[in-house]
Structures are given as C-alpha cells and as structure tokens.
Write a protein that holds these residues in place. Structure first.
Motif, PDB file in Angstrom:
ATOM      1  N   ALA A 182       1.211  32.421  15.920  1.00  0.00           N
ATOM      2  CA  ALA A 182       0.013  31.690  15.490  1.00  0.00           C
ATOM      3  C   ALA A 182       0.246  31.081  14.115  1.00  0.00           C
ATOM      4  N   LEU A 183       0.472  29.767  14.103  1.00  0.00           N
ATOM      5  CA  LEU A 183       0.714  29.098  12.825  1.00  0.00           C
ATOM      6  C   LEU A 183      -0.546  28.367  12.380  1.00  0.00           C
ATOM      7  N   GLY A 184      -0.914  28.543  11.118  1.00  0.00           N
ATOM      8  CA  GLY A 184      -2.091  27.827  10.618  1.00  0.00           C
ATOM      9  C   GLY A 184      -2.247  28.020   9.132  1.00  0.00           C
ATOM     10  N   GLY A 185      -2.954  27.111   8.507  1.00  0.00           N
ATOM     11  CA  GLY A 185      -3.077  27.090   7.056  1.00  0.00           C
ATOM     12  C   GLY A 185      -3.809  28.293   6.489  1.00  0.00           C
ATOM     13  N   CYS A 186      -3.557  28.511   5.199  1.00  0.00           N
ATOM     14  CA  CYS A 186      -4.280  29.535   4.445  1.00  0.00           C
ATOM     15  C   CYS A 186      -5.230  28.810   3.494  1.00  0.00           C
ATOM     16  N   ARG A 187      -6.514  28.971   3.736  1.00  0.00           N
ATOM     17  CA  ARG A 187      -7.518  28.274   2.927  1.00  0.00           C
ATOM     18  C   ARG A 187      -8.067  29.224   1.861  1.00  0.00           C
TER      19      ARG A 187
END
Ligand code: NAD
Length: 350
Positions: free
Chosen positions: A39-44
């Motif tokens: 699961a790849l996704g940004g860190c906000r």
C-alpha cells in the motif's frame, strides 16, 4: 468513536494508530487494500481540528489510493498516513524518526511518500530509519536530473488527460487555441499551464497568492482572475489544480466549460456531483485517473526503474484509460467517476 461501522471504513485491511510520548507523535497509518501489492500513499501532516477528522481523512485518502493505483495498472495497493500536527511548528527530526519507525514496523505493507505538509527532504530524512519510503531519489529528466518530487509527472499526465477529454468531447486532436482556466498555480498547476501554453492554448489563471500569480500570468501570457471568478469563465476546459471539493452545488451551475480535467484530488464535493456534471453535458475526467502521473513516477522509483522513456510511456497510458472510461460512460449513460470506480474494482478485487 466508531470506526468499523462508518462508511469511510470501507473494508480497510489495517488501521494503525501510532504514538510516541517523547517526540509527541500522533499518527494514523491506513492500509486499505493490498491485493495488487504494497500500500503506497502519501504521508500528510495537518493540524486536524479533531481526531475524528484525522481518521476520516486518512480512511478516505487511503481508499482513494487503491483505486488510483489499480486504474493506473500499477502493482500497488492503497494506503495513506496522517500525522496530527502543524507542519510549520510541530515537525521535528525526532517526530519524523518516530513516524519512520512506525512505518518500518509494518515491514513494507505500507510505503510512505510526500504529501501536503511533508516534502522530499522529510522523506529523505525518514529513509535513514525505514526502507519503506519513496519519492526520495534523484531521477533522470529531459535535461539532466530532477529531485524525487513527482509533480512534473502529475502535470504531464494531466496534460495527456486533457488531450483525451478534448478528443472525446470536442472531437479534436489539437489544443491550439483551446481556452483553459487553471485553478491553482502550485507545483502541478504552473507546470501544466506551461505545457498548455507551449501547444498554443489560451489561458486564464488564478491562485490565492497575488505576487507569484501576476509573475506567472505575465510569463504565460495568461489572463489573471480572482479566485471566485475562475468558475464562470467562457472557456472549454476548467482545470482544478488547487484543493478538493471544488465541484459542488454552488460552483457547478456557474460552469460554462464543456470539460473538467485537472489534477486536484477529490474534486467532487459528493459523488452525486458527478451526475450533476453529466446532466449539464460537462465531461468530467475522474480526478484519480487523470492525476495518476505522480503515483506512477513514485512507483518507478520504488521498483528501481529509472528509464525515463518507460515512465513516460506508462503516463501516456492515462490517455487510453480515459478514452476507455469515456466510451463506457457514454454507452452505459453513467457518470464517468462511477465507471472509473467499476473498472478499478474489477482490477483490485479480482
Ligand atoms: P501546491 O500546494 O503546490 O499548489 C496548490 C496551489 O493552489 C497553491 O499555489 C495555492 O495557493 C493554490 N490555491 C489553494 N486554494 C486556492 C483557491 N481557493 N483558489 C485558487 N488557488 C488556490 O499543490 P500541488 O502539488 O500543485 O497539487 C495541486 C493539487 O493536485 C492538490 O489537490 C493535490 O492533492 C493534487 N495532486 C498533486 C500531486 C503532485 O504530484 N503534487 C499528485 C496528485 C494530485
């Protein structure tokens, strides 16, 4: 607070609440679906008004990443993380280190990348403590190298997507003389506007910050308008490249554009606004399909493929993805966003 029973939970595989007393870290990592890969996704990082708001945001965003990666034909699942805090005042090396360790503890089930409130430098720092970050390495570019920032790829993909939408709705290949309104001249919007100018489009632009806006307007030969005036312009394409929920009950009736195609995430305030656009004859390029250039870029870095031509070919695929969605939406008389969701689900639920 209930989590499992909220609509936003949407069958998440794993949601991890991370805290570290010494650094003050409070973060949530959400893994929505890993059928197709990690699961790849940004860190906000954001000063959320409440913990509920942070949970809602991370769940909605991570689910969106599953759909975005599936439709872009990437071997990736969907995930996202949020750090609760003000990125200007609360971001310390200790906090990033504690967060990186939390990411490392997931053993690669979640891979972090930059997002609002975090940047390439933060990811580079975190990479000392976890292998599971992306968007950190220099990459080959048209002229020399460029940083891990995926925005140029997002802008290029959006440009390719506008071509597809123009072909479908206006029946033409050339963008020369095309009238386009660009909302937001940040990393993506400015790059997109330059690409459009290069092929002879006529531009109207807006942003919240006046000085850079005027400079950009001059460089692009664009007409600068106030933020509120961007919706009602007599243009063919409206390209939202600022924030989410810009397509809503107040703005849709103002639109004269025949196409909405821009990079912003979560453009529809509610799913029903996709139908409102369709009823008005406005072709909507689903946001997560047209703005996938960035995730494709990050994926290529992740797998260690720095072949700029291969990356570009993959991003060019956004054109055909959109053409397929538009054709199916036309045939089934359904909003394009619904069709995109159905195609993504066919891929990741298989
Ligand atoms: P950015 O912060 O660099 O730029 C956003 C710009 O929009 C800023 O200049 C800001 O002043 C302006 N803005 C904010 N509210 C506005 C308003 N009401 N009216 C006019 N202008 C306004 O962000 P970015 O990296 O360029 O991303 C733009 C959008 O694209 C965001 O929604 C982001 O989530 C989405 N997106 C970005 C990427 C990427 O690779 N950067 C990838 C996918 C999606």
């Amino acid at each position: 607070m209930s989590v499992f029973s909220t609509p936003d939970f949407a069958d998440h595989e794993q949601v991890v609440f991370c805290s570290d007393e010494r650094s003050g870290l409070k973060a949530i990592i959400a893994v929505h679906n890993s059928n197709l890969g990690p699961a790849l996704g940004g860190c906000r990082m954001w000063p959320y008004a409440s913990e509920d708001e942070a949970v809602r945001d991370v769940l909605r965003l991570s689910r969106g990443m599953t759909y975005k990666s599936a439709i872009a034909n990437l071997k990736l699942g969907g995930g996202k993380s949020v750090i609760i805090g003000n990125p200007r005042t609360d971001k310390t090396p200790e906090l990033l280190r504690a967060f990186a360790r939390a990411v490392e503890n997931l053993n690669g089930r979640y891979v972090a990348a930059e997002d609002s409130g975090t940047g390439v430098a933060d990811m580079q720092y975190m990479s000392q403590f976890t292998r599971h970050v992306s968007g950190v390495r220099e990459k080959p570019a048209e002229h020399g190298t460029r940083s891990g920032d995926p925005s140029p790829s997002t802008a290029y993909g959006t440009f390719v997507g506008i071509r597809a939408a123009v072909k479908e709705r206006l029946g033409r290949e050339s963008l020369e003389g095309l009238r386009v309104a660009v909302q937001g001249l940040g990393h993506v919007g400015l790059d997109l506007a330059r690409r459009l100018k290069d092929v002879g489009a006529e531009l109207w632009v807006t942003d919240l910050y006046r000085e850079p806006l005027l400079a950009a307007g001059k460089e692009l030969g664009a007409t600068v308008v106030a933020p509120e005036d961007i919706f009602a312009l007599d243009v063919e394409v409206f390209a939202p490249c600022a924030m989410g929920a810009v397509l809503n009950d107040r703005t849709i009736p103002q639109l004269k554009a025949k196409i909405v195609a821009g990079a912003a995430n979560n453009q529809l305030a509610e799913p029903r606004h996709g139908a409102s656009l369709m009823e008005r004859g406005i072709l909507y390029a689903p946001d997560y399909v047209i703005n996938a250039g960035g995730i494709i870029d990050v994926y290529y870095e992740r797998i260690g493929n720095f072949d700029a031509a291969a990356l570009r070919r993959h991003i060019d695929g956004i054109h055909d993805n959109l053409i397929e969605i538009f054709a199916r939406a036309r045939k089934e008389e359904r909003p394009t966003g619904e069709v995109a969701d159905a195609i993504a689900e066919e891929r990741f639920k298989r």
